[in-house]
Design a protein around this motif. Structure first.
Motif, PDB file in Angstrom:
ATOM      1  N   LEU A  20      20.702  -7.286   0.770  1.00  0.00           N
ATOM      2  CA  LEU A  20      21.451  -8.245   0.841  1.00  0.00           C
ATOM      3  C   LEU A  20      22.959  -7.092   1.670  1.00  0.00           C
ATOM      4  O   LEU A  20      22.902  -5.795   1.161  1.00  0.00           O
ATOM      5  CB  LEU A  20      22.363  -8.586  -0.475  1.00  0.00           C
ATOM      6  N   PHE A  21      23.314  -7.654   3.493  1.00  0.00           N
ATOM      7  CA  PHE A  21      24.508  -6.543   3.707  1.00  0.00           C
ATOM      8  C   PHE A  21      25.024  -7.996   4.432  1.00  0.00           C
ATOM      9  O   PHE A  21      25.460  -8.975   4.441  1.00  0.00           O
ATOM     10  CB  PHE A  21      23.828  -6.303   4.815  1.00  0.00           C
TER      11      PHE A  21
ATOM     12  N   ASP B 253       0.690  -1.428  -0.372  1.00  0.00           N
ATOM     13  CA  ASP B 253      -0.341   0.540  -0.227  1.00  0.00           C
ATOM     14  C   ASP B 253       0.350   1.200  -0.418  1.00  0.00           C
ATOM     15  O   ASP B 253       0.631   2.508  -0.845  1.00  0.00           O
ATOM     16  CB  ASP B 253      -1.056  -0.421   1.286  1.00  0.00           C
ATOM     17  N   ILE B 254       2.422   0.907   0.367  1.00  0.00           N
ATOM     18  CA  ILE B 254       2.959   2.044  -0.042  1.00  0.00           C
ATOM     19  C   ILE B 254       3.863   2.134  -0.650  1.00  0.00           C
ATOM     20  O   ILE B 254       4.659   3.172  -0.164  1.00  0.00           O
ATOM     21  CB  ILE B 254       3.784   2.220   1.819  1.00  0.00           C
ATOM     22  N   GLY B 255       4.089   1.902  -1.191  1.00  0.00           N
ATOM     23  CA  GLY B 255       4.403   1.059  -3.050  1.00  0.00           C
ATOM     24  C   GLY B 255       6.066   0.822  -2.503  1.00  0.00           C
ATOM     25  O   GLY B 255       7.118   1.130  -3.045  1.00  0.00           O
ATOM     26  N   MET B 256       6.066  -0.004  -1.581  1.00  0.00           N
ATOM     27  CA  MET B 256       7.824  -1.328  -0.845  1.00  0.00           C
ATOM     28  C   MET B 256       7.571  -2.543  -0.529  1.00  0.00           C
ATOM     29  O   MET B 256       6.434  -2.797  -0.712  1.00  0.00           O
ATOM     30  CB  MET B 256       7.791  -0.368   0.006  1.00  0.00           C
ATOM     31  N   GLU B 257       8.489  -2.616  -0.869  1.00  0.00           N
ATOM     32  CA  GLU B 257       9.225  -4.469  -1.241  1.00  0.00           C
ATOM     33  C   GLU B 257       9.020  -4.718   0.670  1.00  0.00           C
ATOM     34  O   GLU B 257       9.577  -3.802   1.273  1.00  0.00           O
ATOM     35  CB  GLU B 257       9.941  -5.217  -1.443  1.00  0.00           C
ATOM     36  N   VAL B 258       8.270  -6.157   1.071  1.00  0.00           N
ATOM     37  CA  VAL B 258       8.350  -6.727   1.861  1.00  0.00           C
ATOM     38  C   VAL B 258      10.311  -5.801   2.800  1.00  0.00           C
ATOM     39  O   VAL B 258      10.897  -6.964   2.092  1.00  0.00           O
ATOM     40  CB  VAL B 258       8.331  -7.581   2.529  1.00  0.00           C
ATOM     41  N   PRO B 259      10.291  -5.454   3.418  1.00  0.00           N
ATOM     42  CA  PRO B 259      11.635  -5.853   4.283  1.00  0.00           C
ATOM     43  C   PRO B 259      12.246  -6.919   4.549  1.00  0.00           C
ATOM     44  O   PRO B 259      12.144  -7.220   5.641  1.00  0.00           O
ATOM     45  CB  PRO B 259      12.179  -4.187   5.291  1.00  0.00           C
ATOM     46  N   ILE B 260      13.310  -7.440   3.910  1.00  0.00           N
ATOM     47  CA  ILE B 260      13.584  -9.200   4.641  1.00  0.00           C
ATOM     48  C   ILE B 260      14.628  -8.140   4.078  1.00  0.00           C
ATOM     49  O   ILE B 260      15.732  -7.982   2.941  1.00  0.00           O
ATOM     50  CB  ILE B 260      13.044  -9.696   3.790  1.00  0.00           C
ATOM     51  N   LYS B 261      15.802  -8.494   5.266  1.00  0.00           N
ATOM     52  CA  LYS B 261      17.783  -7.557   5.276  1.00  0.00           C
ATOM     53  C   LYS B 261      18.044  -9.618   5.784  1.00  0.00           C
ATOM     54  O   LYS B 261      17.322 -10.074   6.438  1.00  0.00           O
ATOM     55  CB  LYS B 261      17.963  -6.758   6.488  1.00  0.00           C
ATOM     56  N   VAL B 262      19.063  -9.671   4.222  1.00  0.00           N
ATOM     57  CA  VAL B 262      19.927 -10.538   4.428  1.00  0.00           C
ATOM     58  C   VAL B 262      21.131 -10.867   4.773  1.00  0.00           C
ATOM     59  O   VAL B 262      21.949  -9.978   4.282  1.00  0.00           O
ATOM     60  CB  VAL B 262      19.416 -11.727   3.795  1.00  0.00           C
ATOM     61  N   ILE B 263      22.023 -10.604   5.900  1.00  0.00           N
ATOM     62  CA  ILE B 263      23.746 -11.147   5.672  1.00  0.00           C
ATOM     63  C   ILE B 263      23.973 -12.070   5.787  1.00  0.00           C
ATOM     64  O   ILE B 263      23.865 -13.164   5.610  1.00  0.00           O
ATOM     65  CB  ILE B 263      23.590 -10.855   7.536  1.00  0.00           C
ATOM     66  N   ILE B 264      24.821 -12.058   4.378  1.00  0.00           N
ATOM     67  CA  ILE B 264      25.446 -13.367   4.590  1.00  0.00           C
ATOM     68  C   ILE B 264      27.209 -13.050   3.763  1.00  0.00           C
ATOM     69  O   ILE B 264      27.438 -11.601   4.607  1.00  0.00           O
ATOM     70  CB  ILE B 264      25.464 -12.904   2.346  1.00  0.00           C
TER      71      ILE B 264
END
Length: 121
Positions: free
Chosen positions: A100-101, A73-84
């Motif tokens: 990716l971080f 609804d606010i024009g964003m992707e679900v924030p999934i942050k992955v540390i690799i």
């Protein structure tokens, strides 16, 4: 509502042999997000050996579907942050670079910024 951090250790077998491990990670993350009412997740895969295969896509897809409307609804992707790390570099082919971080702090900060934007809308 906030963010959730989860560390994952071990090895995920290549290809379809990794489906059982992916299913486990998916269920654990969904349960944790529901319990904490988290809207952003930071998953630390830096200590996981993952070279190739798409079994882990199920983890990210189910999280995206579960929380899609809160973010869409606010024009964003679900924030999934992955540390690799070098050990888990196979995940680089599964996710957009913005997810990716290499370090924990920038991943958490990115979640905080996303949550701030979500709360403003």
């Amino acid at each position: 509502m906030g963010n959730l951090r989860g560390e994952i250790f071990g090895s995920i077998p290549d290809g379809s042999a990794g489906q059982e491990q992916a299913q486990y990670v998916k269920l654990v993350r969904l349960e944790a997000m529901a319990r904490q009412e988290a809207l952003c997740v930071v998953m630390d895969f830096s200590d996981v050996t993952y070279t190739w295969g798409d079994s882990m896509l199920a983890v990210f897809d189910v999280l995206r579907r579960r929380y899609h409307y809160e973010w869409h609804d606010i024009g964003m992707e679900v924030p999934i942050k992955v540390i690799i790390s070098d050990k888990s570099s196979g995940l680089e082919t599964l996710l957009p670079s913005g997810f990716l971080f290499e370090k924990l702090r920038p991943a958490i900060r990115s979640c905080e910024l996303d949550l701030q934007k979500w709360s403003e809308d």
